[in-house]
Design a protein around this motif. Structure first.
Motif, PDB file in Angstrom:
ATOM      1  N   THR A   1      20.494   5.825  22.415  1.00  0.00           N
ATOM      2  CA  THR A   1      22.107   5.899  22.695  1.00  0.00           C
ATOM      3  C   THR A   1      22.959   6.431  21.479  1.00  0.00           C
ATOM      4  OG1 THR A   1      21.891   4.330  24.399  1.00  0.00           O
ATOM      5  CG2 THR A   1      24.323   4.581  23.581  1.00  0.00           C
ATOM      6  N   ARG A   2      22.404   5.576  20.258  1.00  0.00           N
ATOM      7  CA  ARG A   2      23.159   5.826  19.058  1.00  0.00           C
ATOM      8  C   ARG A   2      22.934   7.534  18.591  1.00  0.00           C
ATOM      9  NH1 ARG A   2      20.787   1.242  17.348  1.00  0.00           N
ATOM     10  NH2 ARG A   2      19.051   2.432  15.963  1.00  0.00           N
ATOM     11  N   GLN A   3      21.784   8.048  18.940  1.00  0.00           N
ATOM     12  CA  GLN A   3      21.514   9.263  18.547  1.00  0.00           C
ATOM     13  C   GLN A   3      22.138  10.345  19.219  1.00  0.00           C
ATOM     14  OE1 GLN A   3      20.152   9.987  15.764  1.00  0.00           O
ATOM     15  NE2 GLN A   3      19.576   7.746  15.553  1.00  0.00           N
TER      16      GLN A   3
ATOM     17  N   ARG B   1      24.992   9.796  20.846  1.00  0.00           N
ATOM     18  CA  ARG B   1      26.422  10.074  20.406  1.00  0.00           C
ATOM     19  C   ARG B   1      26.728  10.804  18.981  1.00  0.00           C
ATOM     20  NH1 ARG B   1      26.383   3.912  20.355  1.00  0.00           N
ATOM     21  NH2 ARG B   1      26.970   3.136  22.407  1.00  0.00           N
ATOM     22  N   ARG B   2      25.563  10.734  18.229  1.00  0.00           N
ATOM     23  CA  ARG B   2      25.399  11.902  17.302  1.00  0.00           C
ATOM     24  C   ARG B   2      24.943  13.211  17.420  1.00  0.00           C
ATOM     25  NH1 ARG B   2      21.990   7.510  13.544  1.00  0.00           N
ATOM     26  NH2 ARG B   2      23.727   5.948  13.249  1.00  0.00           N
ATOM     27  N   GLY B   3      24.771  13.555  18.689  1.00  0.00           N
ATOM     28  CA  GLY B   3      24.537  14.929  19.201  1.00  0.00           C
ATOM     29  C   GLY B   3      23.007  15.411  19.413  1.00  0.00           C
ATOM     30  N   TRP B   4      22.064  14.277  19.274  1.00  0.00           N
ATOM     31  CA  TRP B   4      20.583  14.515  19.249  1.00  0.00           C
ATOM     32  C   TRP B   4      20.128  13.781  20.839  1.00  0.00           C
ATOM     33  CZ3 TRP B   4      16.039  11.826  17.424  1.00  0.00           C
ATOM     34  CH2 TRP B   4      14.864  12.589  17.906  1.00  0.00           C
ATOM     35  N   GLU B   5      19.719  14.600  21.820  1.00  0.00           N
ATOM     36  CA  GLU B   5      19.319  14.069  23.103  1.00  0.00           C
ATOM     37  C   GLU B   5      17.876  13.817  23.039  1.00  0.00           C
ATOM     38  OE1 GLU B   5      20.821  12.888  25.439  1.00  0.00           O
ATOM     39  OE2 GLU B   5      22.929  13.647  24.832  1.00  0.00           O
TER      40      GLU B   5
END
Length: 205
Positions: free
Chosen positions: A133-135, A137-141
């Protein structure tokens, strides 16, 4: 290839992984999920009645190996989920050791694993959910995909494999020890059983 309204279809293991891979499935993934809606497999007419996109995606789904035509209808899992889960998840592990966790870290089912180890693995799965989830939000799925751990530097077979999936908006992690045996009808049964259980719960609520 031409099919009639009475021809039946079912997801393949690859199709199940594709259809249930995301929390927010697209139109084609949602149409594929419909195949696990009831307690029996659907023919083309019933599939189209639930989702009008069924005929449009059928050719692509067959080409990609996501759907298979059936010679006869299939009956969905009819056992209680608590009895059904240990059997079906064990079939997906080369060591017959597996755990099913909610994305919140609760142990929903285990096979060949003591409760303490299962709880530790479920807690790890919850941590991976938070990380993904955090990643995102940073743009990495990419963090929302599969996780594997290896005990040797050759990276041949994982000691533990974590597979996230979602059924009707609920997140799960399938944790397999040893070789993952995912090209297995038991994977479709797992998703089908969870979807049926959710349907029964919503009808009782």
């Amino acid at each position: 290839m031409t099919f009639t309204a009475s021809d039946g279809f079912m997801l393949t293991p690859a199709g199940a992984l594709h259809a249930f891979a995301g929390k927010n499935p697209g139109p084609s993934e949602s149409a594929l999920q419909v195949l696990l809606t009831g307690d029996r497999s659907l023919d083309l007419a019933a599939w189209r009645a639930i989702d009008a996109q069924a005929p449009a995606i059928l050719e692509v789904a067959l080409e990609n190996g996501w759907v298979q035509a059936l010679q006869r209808p299939l009956q969905g899992p009819d056992a209680r989920l608590d009895d059904f889960l240990p059997h079906v998840i064990a079939s997906l592990s080369g060591e017959r050791r597996a755990v099913l966790a909610s994305d919140g870290g609760f142990c929903l089912g285990r096979a060949g694993v003591e409760q303490d180890e299962a709880d530790a693995l479920c807690a790890a799965a919850a941590d991976y959910s938070d990380f993904a989830t955090r990643q995102a939000r940073r743009g990495w799925e990419g963090a929302s995909r599969y996780v594997a751990f290896h005990s040797d530097p050759d990276f041949l077979l994982p000691s533990h494999a974590f597979l996230p999936f979602w059924v009707d908006g609920a997140g799960y992690w399938l944790i397999l020890m040893g070789e993952p045996l995912l090209n297995n009808p038991a994977l479709v049964e797992l998703f089908w059983g969870l979807k049926q259980a959710g349907t029964r719960f919503s009808l009782q609520s």
